[in-house]
Design an enzyme around this catalytic site. Structure first.
Site, PDB file in Angstrom:
ATOM      1  N   GLU A 166       1.968 153.629 -18.178  1.00 27.09           N
ATOM      2  CA  GLU A 166       0.370 153.542 -18.718  1.00 27.09           C
ATOM      3  C   GLU A 166      -0.502 154.201 -17.315  1.00 27.09           C
ATOM      4  OE1 GLU A 166      -0.008 150.015 -21.890  1.00 27.09           O
ATOM      5  OE2 GLU A 166       0.304 149.479 -19.693  1.00 27.09           O
ATOM      6  N   GLU A 167      -0.052 153.341 -16.203  1.00 26.38           N
ATOM      7  CA  GLU A 167      -0.758 153.636 -15.147  1.00 26.38           C
ATOM      8  C   GLU A 167      -0.915 155.345 -14.630  1.00 26.38           C
ATOM      9  OE1 GLU A 167      -1.090 152.387 -10.384  1.00 26.38           O
ATOM     10  OE2 GLU A 167       0.760 151.692 -11.593  1.00 26.38           O
ATOM     11  N   GLY A 168       0.297 155.907 -15.166  1.00 22.04           N
ATOM     12  CA  GLY A 168       0.420 157.286 -14.896  1.00 22.04           C
ATOM     13  C   GLY A 168      -0.317 158.106 -15.946  1.00 22.04           C
TER      14      GLY A 168
END
Length: 502
Positions: free
Chosen positions: A167-169
């Protein structure tokens, strides 16, 4: 003759009436984009709770253009004092209290009448992922105190949670491409258009405890665990993304010191080739091995004091850093490092967060050849502690100590880890901001949770200017008066005709 005059007046009135009708019609159809009236804005707040620090980002956008593109602006970024929230595992109330100064600042920016409708989020990344692995109860206590603290403010708090690495990426990738308008663009013809896929850029992120690489591959991603499926503005995207936990800068440099220690466990002295020569410090074994990313040897005593001495050897530093990566891949398989599948890098990339700051300190974020970057890092790493302190007298001691190690790690991560080379290096753009907005995952996170990037291409809605409505109303009133006059003239004409026949 009098009858003819009245007839002419009637025809003249009809002509004027027609002209006014056309004018009113054109005014009503004038699009609102020409209006100069002030636009009401909405606000959003997102806390980036990283492993080393927390920051609050305050965003603003026109309320009538939520489905547009390139319209969200960053009003303010507030850095929270102290370490990341995962550092408050034994003092969870301190985590909540640390956020209040930035929330107070936000309340001075967001209009009072809009505060209760302002969506507010807190996303935690790798630091809290590690804490959850170590002690999930303590992680829950930190979140409970954060929720309590934010709940004291008149905002629409929608929760605190830990983002997955993918998700962060993905959110970082959305942020960059949203700001560059490579997902969708409003053309001069008045239509939404999708730029070609070649315009999409990859995202490279380096935090304190993890690092992410995300891009649109040239072929189908073979490993489903590294694939993210997105539908944005009516277009499907299958992107490659992976997050390497423990390979953020802080944890990687901790692993580096530990590996140097484990190379000679019988000694209480550690020679560190990435620290400036003549630098020296003491560290306990407990401090060195206090992270789940670093496994302590069975023979070590937590109270043992180790002396770390810098040797300022750029060649040995590069070799030691590269040992952190297992770059071997299986047969018929491409990978990044540690056996993780990765297709060949493709297209342009934007590198931000730690990747930007590590090279910016050495003035290496511009368009420079890889050989120039290597030479500059080598020159700094070959310096003594006395020399670098004289050259950067105001620099934080820890930051100055780690500059050689951090810049060397950045190069190794990009070259040995992510497989960039002399040919693809110029495709990396090191940036802090795009369109005056800090680049990171927070904007993409907010856009996703507020549904500001629709799954379908938005329809162009043409509004009407208030001034146009007023002008059209006046013209219609004049038309009604003319119609009344025309009817009156017509009646008078009939009556006169009757009198003449008598």
């Amino acid at each position: 003759m009098r009858t003819g005059l009245l007839g002419a007046l009637g025809w003249s009135a009809a002509a004027v009436l027609g002209v006014l009708g056309v004018a009113a019609f054109l005014l009503v159809l004038t699009p609102a984009k020409d209006a100069a009236l002030p636009t009401r804005n909405k606000y959003g707040l997102v806390f980036d709770a990283g492993s080393t620090h927390t920051a609050l980002y305050i965003y603003r956008w026109p309320v009538d253009k939520e489905n547009g593109t390139g319209i969200v602006s960053q009003v303010e970024a507030c850095t929270v004092s102290g370490p990341g929230i995962s550092s408050y595992a034994d003092d969870p109330a301190g985590a909540g209290a640390s956020l209040k100064p930035c929330l107070d600042k936000a309340m001075k920016i967001v209009p009072i009448e809009q505060q209760r409708d302002t969506p507010t989020y807190l996303g935690a990344t790798a630091g809290m992922r590690l804490l959850r692995e170590q002690n999930s109860t303590k992680a829950d206590q930190v979140f409970a105190e954060i929720t309590k603290a934010i709940g004291e403010y008149p905002v629409d708090f929608r929760g605190a949670r830990i983002l997955t690495g993918n998700e962060e990426g993905s959110f970082g990738w959305i942020t960059v491409n949203y700001l560059l308008e490579t997902l969708v663009k409003f053309s001069f013809t008045g239509q939404w258009t999708h730029p070609p896929a070649e315009d999409l850029v990859g995202a490279l992120d380096l935090g304190g405890a993890s690092t992410q690489i995300t891009f649109l591959p040239g072929t189908t991603t073979e490993d489903s665990s590294t694939r993210a499926l997105l539908r944005l503005y009516g277009t499907n995207y299958s992107i490659y993304t992976h997050s390497y936990l423990c390979y953020g800068q802080k944890q990687a440099l901790k692993m580096l010191v530990a590996s140097l220690h484990q190379g000679n466990l019988s000694s209480q002295h550690i020679s560190h080739p990435c620290y400036p020569s003549e630098y020296q410090e003491n560290v306990t074994t407990a401090e060195l091995y206090n992270s789940p990313c670093v496994h302590a040897p069975n023979t070590s005593s937590p109270a043992q004091v180790l002396t770390v001495t810098g040797t300022g050897d750029p060649v040995a530093c590069s070799i030691a850093v590269q040992k952190l990566f297992n770059i071997s891949c299986g047969a018929n398989r491409t990978c990044g490092f540690n056996g993780v599948y990765q297709p060949p890098v493709r297209g342009q990339f934007f590198a931000f967060s730690g990747l930007y700051y590590n090279l910016h300190f050495l003035n290496l974020t511009g368009v420079q050849s890889l050989s120039t970057v290597n030479a500059s890092i080598w020159q700094f790493c070959n310096s003594s502690w006395e020399k670098v302190r004289k050259e950067f007298p105001t620099m934080n001691r820890t930051h100055l100590r780690d500059t050689c190690a951090a810049s060397t790690y950045t190069l190794s991560l990009l070259l040995q880890g992510y497989k960039f080379n002399d040919t693809t290096w110029p495709n990396i753009h090191f940036v802090q901001q795009v369109a005056n907005v800090d680049v990171g995952w927070t904007l993409g996170y907010m856009l996703n949770l507020t549904n500001m990037i629709p799954s379908e291409t938005p329809q162009r809605v043409i509004g009407l200017q208030r001034s146009n409505w007023i002008a059209a109303t006046v013209l219609l009133a004049v038309m009604l008066i003319l119609i009344f006059c025309l009817l009156t003239v017509t009646c008078c004409q009939k009556n006169l005709s009757g009198y003449e026949r008598v």
